[in-house]
Design a protein around this motif. Sequence first.
Motif, mmCIF file in Angstrom:
data_model
loop_
_atom_site.group_PDB
_atom_site.id
_atom_site.type_symbol
_atom_site.label_atom_id
_atom_site.label_comp_id
_atom_site.label_asym_id
_atom_site.label_seq_id
_atom_site.Cartn_x
_atom_site.Cartn_y
_atom_site.Cartn_z
ATOM 1 N N ILE A 142 0.804 -1.222 0.000
ATOM 2 C CA ILE A 142 0.000 0.000 0.000
ATOM 3 C C ILE A 142 0.840 1.275 0.000
ATOM 4 C CG2 ILE A 142 -0.204 0.262 2.512
ATOM 5 C CD1 ILE A 142 -3.196 0.938 2.000
ATOM 6 N N ILE A 143 2.092 1.217 0.449
ATOM 7 C CA ILE A 143 2.932 2.413 0.529
ATOM 8 C C ILE A 143 3.561 2.697 -0.826
ATOM 9 C CG2 ILE A 143 4.931 3.488 1.617
ATOM 10 C CD1 ILE A 143 4.366 1.905 4.110
ATOM 11 N N GLY A 144 3.236 3.849 -1.397
ATOM 12 C CA GLY A 144 3.798 4.231 -2.688
ATOM 13 C C GLY A 144 5.067 5.045 -2.569
ATOM 14 N N GLY A 145 5.342 5.568 -1.397
ATOM 15 C CA GLY A 145 6.545 6.370 -1.187
ATOM 16 C C GLY A 145 6.471 7.129 0.117
ATOM 17 N N MET A 146 7.612 7.570 0.590
ATOM 18 C CA MET A 146 7.673 8.345 1.822
ATOM 19 C C MET A 146 8.702 9.462 1.689
ATOM 20 S SD MET A 146 7.295 5.794 5.093
ATOM 21 C CE MET A 146 7.049 7.236 6.137
ATOM 22 N N ALA A 147 8.455 10.520 2.430
ATOM 23 C CA ALA A 147 9.401 11.637 2.454
ATOM 24 C C ALA A 147 9.414 12.228 3.850
ATOM 25 C CB ALA A 147 9.013 12.691 1.428
ATOM 26 N N MET A 148 10.574 12.663 4.272
ATOM 27 C CA MET A 148 10.732 13.315 5.569
ATOM 28 C C MET A 148 11.571 14.570 5.395
ATOM 29 S SD MET A 148 11.344 10.216 8.295
ATOM 30 C CE MET A 148 12.791 9.615 7.436
ATOM 31 N N ALA A 149 11.127 15.641 6.001
ATOM 32 C CA ALA A 149 11.861 16.909 5.961
ATOM 33 C C ALA A 149 11.941 17.472 7.368
ATOM 34 C CB ALA A 149 11.183 17.898 5.028
ATOM 35 N N SER A 150 13.077 18.060 7.685
ATOM 36 C CA SER A 150 13.267 18.627 9.018
ATOM 37 C C SER A 150 14.107 19.889 8.917
ATOM 38 C CB SER A 150 13.951 17.616 9.937
ATOM 39 O OG SER A 150 14.111 18.143 11.233
ATOM 40 N N GLU A 151 13.792 20.857 9.776
ATOM 41 C CA GLU A 151 14.538 22.115 9.779
ATOM 42 C C GLU A 151 14.612 22.656 11.191
ATOM 43 O OE1 GLU A 151 14.491 25.701 6.749
ATOM 44 O OE2 GLU A 151 12.953 26.018 8.285
ATOM 45 N N VAL A 152 15.734 23.236 11.512
ATOM 46 C CA VAL A 152 15.928 23.881 12.809
ATOM 47 C C VAL A 152 16.370 25.314 12.561
ATOM 48 C CG1 VAL A 152 17.252 23.911 14.944
ATOM 49 C CG2 VAL A 152 16.535 21.728 13.973
ATOM 50 N N GLN A 153 15.614 26.267 13.126
ATOM 51 C CA GLN A 153 15.961 27.681 13.001
ATOM 52 C C GLN A 153 16.436 28.195 14.358
ATOM 53 O OE1 GLN A 153 13.116 30.206 10.977
ATOM 54 N NE2 GLN A 153 12.151 28.433 10.021
ATOM 55 N N LEU A 156 20.688 33.504 16.194
ATOM 56 C CA LEU A 156 22.021 33.612 16.778
ATOM 57 C C LEU A 156 22.205 34.914 17.537
ATOM 58 C CD1 LEU A 156 24.073 32.243 13.738
ATOM 59 C CD2 LEU A 156 23.129 30.971 15.681
ATOM 60 N N SER A 157 21.615 35.971 17.020
ATOM 61 C CA SER A 157 21.661 37.283 17.668
ATOM 62 C C SER A 157 20.468 38.068 17.161
ATOM 63 C CB SER A 157 22.978 38.012 17.335
ATOM 64 O OG SER A 157 23.024 38.341 15.951
ATOM 65 N N LYS A 158 20.394 39.317 17.565
ATOM 66 C CA LYS A 158 19.245 40.119 17.142
ATOM 67 C C LYS A 158 19.212 40.293 15.629
ATOM 68 C CE LYS A 158 16.745 44.333 18.386
ATOM 69 N NZ LYS A 158 16.766 45.570 19.180
ATOM 70 N N ARG A 159 20.374 40.270 14.966
ATOM 71 C CA ARG A 159 20.428 40.504 13.529
ATOM 72 C C ARG A 159 20.724 39.250 12.716
ATOM 73 N NH1 ARG A 159 20.848 45.773 11.684
ATOM 74 N NH2 ARG A 159 20.913 47.376 13.302
ATOM 75 N N ASN A 160 21.167 38.192 13.361
ATOM 76 C CA ASN A 160 21.604 37.014 12.616
ATOM 77 C C ASN A 160 20.777 35.783 12.980
ATOM 78 O OD1 ASN A 160 23.822 38.434 11.390
ATOM 79 N ND2 ASN A 160 24.915 38.250 13.331
ATOM 80 N N ALA A 161 20.421 35.014 11.962
ATOM 81 C CA ALA A 161 19.669 33.782 12.159
ATOM 82 C C ALA A 161 20.229 32.698 11.246
ATOM 83 C CB ALA A 161 18.183 34.003 11.865
ATOM 84 N N LEU A 162 20.128 31.468 11.705
ATOM 85 C CA LEU A 162 20.638 30.334 10.933
ATOM 86 C C LEU A 162 19.572 29.249 10.883
ATOM 87 C CD1 LEU A 162 23.048 28.865 9.535
ATOM 88 C CD2 LEU A 162 23.641 27.971 11.802
ATOM 89 N N ALA A 163 19.360 28.701 9.685
ATOM 90 C CA ALA A 163 18.424 27.594 9.510
ATOM 91 C C ALA A 163 19.158 26.429 8.848
ATOM 92 C CB ALA A 163 17.237 28.021 8.659
ATOM 93 N N ILE A 164 19.080 25.262 9.462
ATOM 94 C CA ILE A 164 19.712 24.058 8.926
ATOM 95 C C ILE A 164 18.623 22.997 8.748
ATOM 96 C CG2 ILE A 164 21.406 22.234 9.325
ATOM 97 C CD1 ILE A 164 22.972 24.193 11.029
ATOM 98 N N GLY A 165 18.602 22.390 7.570
ATOM 99 C CA GLY A 165 17.557 21.419 7.312
ATOM 100 C C GLY A 165 17.992 20.347 6.342
ATOM 101 N N GLY A 166 17.091 19.425 6.115
ATOM 102 C CA GLY A 166 17.358 18.348 5.174
ATOM 103 C C GLY A 166 16.104 17.558 4.911
ATOM 104 N N ASN A 167 16.094 16.788 3.834
ATOM 105 C CA ASN A 167 14.970 15.918 3.574
ATOM 106 C C ASN A 167 15.427 14.653 2.872
ATOM 107 O OD1 ASN A 167 14.602 16.163 0.527
ATOM 108 N ND2 ASN A 167 14.521 18.332 1.125
ATOM 109 N N LEU A 168 14.671 13.597 3.089
ATOM 110 C CA LEU A 168 14.900 12.299 2.467
ATOM 111 C C LEU A 168 13.618 11.863 1.783
ATOM 112 C CD1 LEU A 168 16.765 10.463 5.370
ATOM 113 C CD2 LEU A 168 17.806 11.335 3.275
#
Length: 541
Positions: A142-153, A156-168
């Motif tokens: 019954i499973i035709g496919g799967m996907a997973m995505a994740s991100e962390v934001q 870092l400071s009042k002016r700087n931000a970082l986002a790291i993510g990935g998906n399979l």
Amino acid sequence: MKEDGASGPPSKELYALLHLSPDASDEEIRRAYRQWAQVYHPDKYQAPHMKEIATENFQRICEAYEILTDESKRQIYDIYGMEGLTSGLELGPKLNKVEEIKEELEKLKRRKEQEKISTHFRPSGTILANLSLPQFLDGDGIIGGMAMASEVQSQLSKRNALAIGGNLEVKQNSGGGVASAVFRHQISSVSSIEFMGSAGLRGLVGVQMTRHTSLHSTATISIAKSLQDGSINLSNTWTRQLSDTASGNIELLLGPEPSIGVGWVKKDQNMSASGEVKFGTNSFGASAHYTRRFSSKSHGRIAGRIGSTAFEVEVGGGRKVSDFSTVRMLYTIGIRGIFWKFELHRGGQKLIIPILLSRHLNPVLATGAFVVPTSIYFILKKFVFKPYYLKREKQKALENMEKTATQVREAREAAAKAQQLLENVARRKRNKQQETDGLVITKAVYGNRKALKKGDELRETNDELASQVLDVTLPLNFLVTDPGQLKLHDGVKKSGIMGFCDPCPGEPKQLHVEYTYHGQRYEVVVDDYEELQIPQVAHRI
């Protein structure tokens, strides 16, 4: 639904206590103080218990007068409330100017914001499970496919931000993945820059700049290079605020597949809608969606796409089952087939399960596929979601009542004492208005919005509902001025008015007033911070 004390308007209880607008002048404050001092001065009363009540309320009036007539203290109170006055800031030689006090308070505010930013960490993720009924009937699972995505934001400071993510992603016998990172820097209050990069099946590097070109316009330009084939994509987007609730945008994309698109978005408290038309050298497409909020907990949605490679219509709805969770059921029909889609949103996490029912557009199956989930949704809503929600809300209300029982009891006692001293003057004012056929408050009730909507008869037989409202007929008659007018100021929480109290902390409140004027009956309901000005023709029954 609870009030947001952190983000809501300040209570301004000192202004309510003296029955003043937050914009009141020094002379108006002095005049109000003299008026209330005449009512509550302890020397006016002989009986010990009356003198005690008067002393308690007179001290409250003096404290309000002292703060509101001191320019520095009043400014601190207007910005930060009583918390600002009790925060430990020294009001003296070190801070003897309004500008210095404001600067010190702004430093304190920035420090608190910095502490908040340092702990700001937002994870989000999506799990997508594609199910296929035709594939299951063919014996291929019954499973035709799967996907997973994740991100962390992370801020870092009042002016700087970082986002790291990935998906399979896995589909049948093939799969792949992508890892990405985005670094954002706020150059100024009107411009920012982002550096992005990803590795995997769609590896690329790029940079994007955004600038507010005017109060209502924003321009974004980005350039990205593919690490696979070396192609370069350049995009320009212009966004314009068309009104308080609507905006439009134009996007130009230059690269291997150039295109131009025009979009529109509208969003207010009860609905959201958007539309987009895009033309490319080898393709075209148009899409639109409309979401209607039936209540704070439920909504309906209809969406559609049409173009050179797509044609589908989506209909469905959703319901908020808790403060953090929403369930959606959607029905989709198009050239790809007939689908059901179930979604669970909790915080920043999503679980999405599309179910392919048929690859062919069979009219009978299409009708049945729409009727079945719709029926399931309404059955779940009536017998599962709504009873659960009502039970949970009742339990939370009971827990809140138990937690604040002592506070409410003391506040009710103080309000009753204050009304006791107002009684003689209020009755004289009422009798005078009755003699001249003027403004007479016949009934006024303040308290829980839901309890007020239940009506008098139900409240009289339900102690729980009755405990969440307060009769304030007497203090409102006291506040009536010649020649028969009453005004409660905008932005001032009504629980601070003399003779009032908060009978249900944390719950949204309203004031219900019934009155007569020149032989006519009137009725009006206003929210806690809303202005009330009577009499008005619009209130006539």
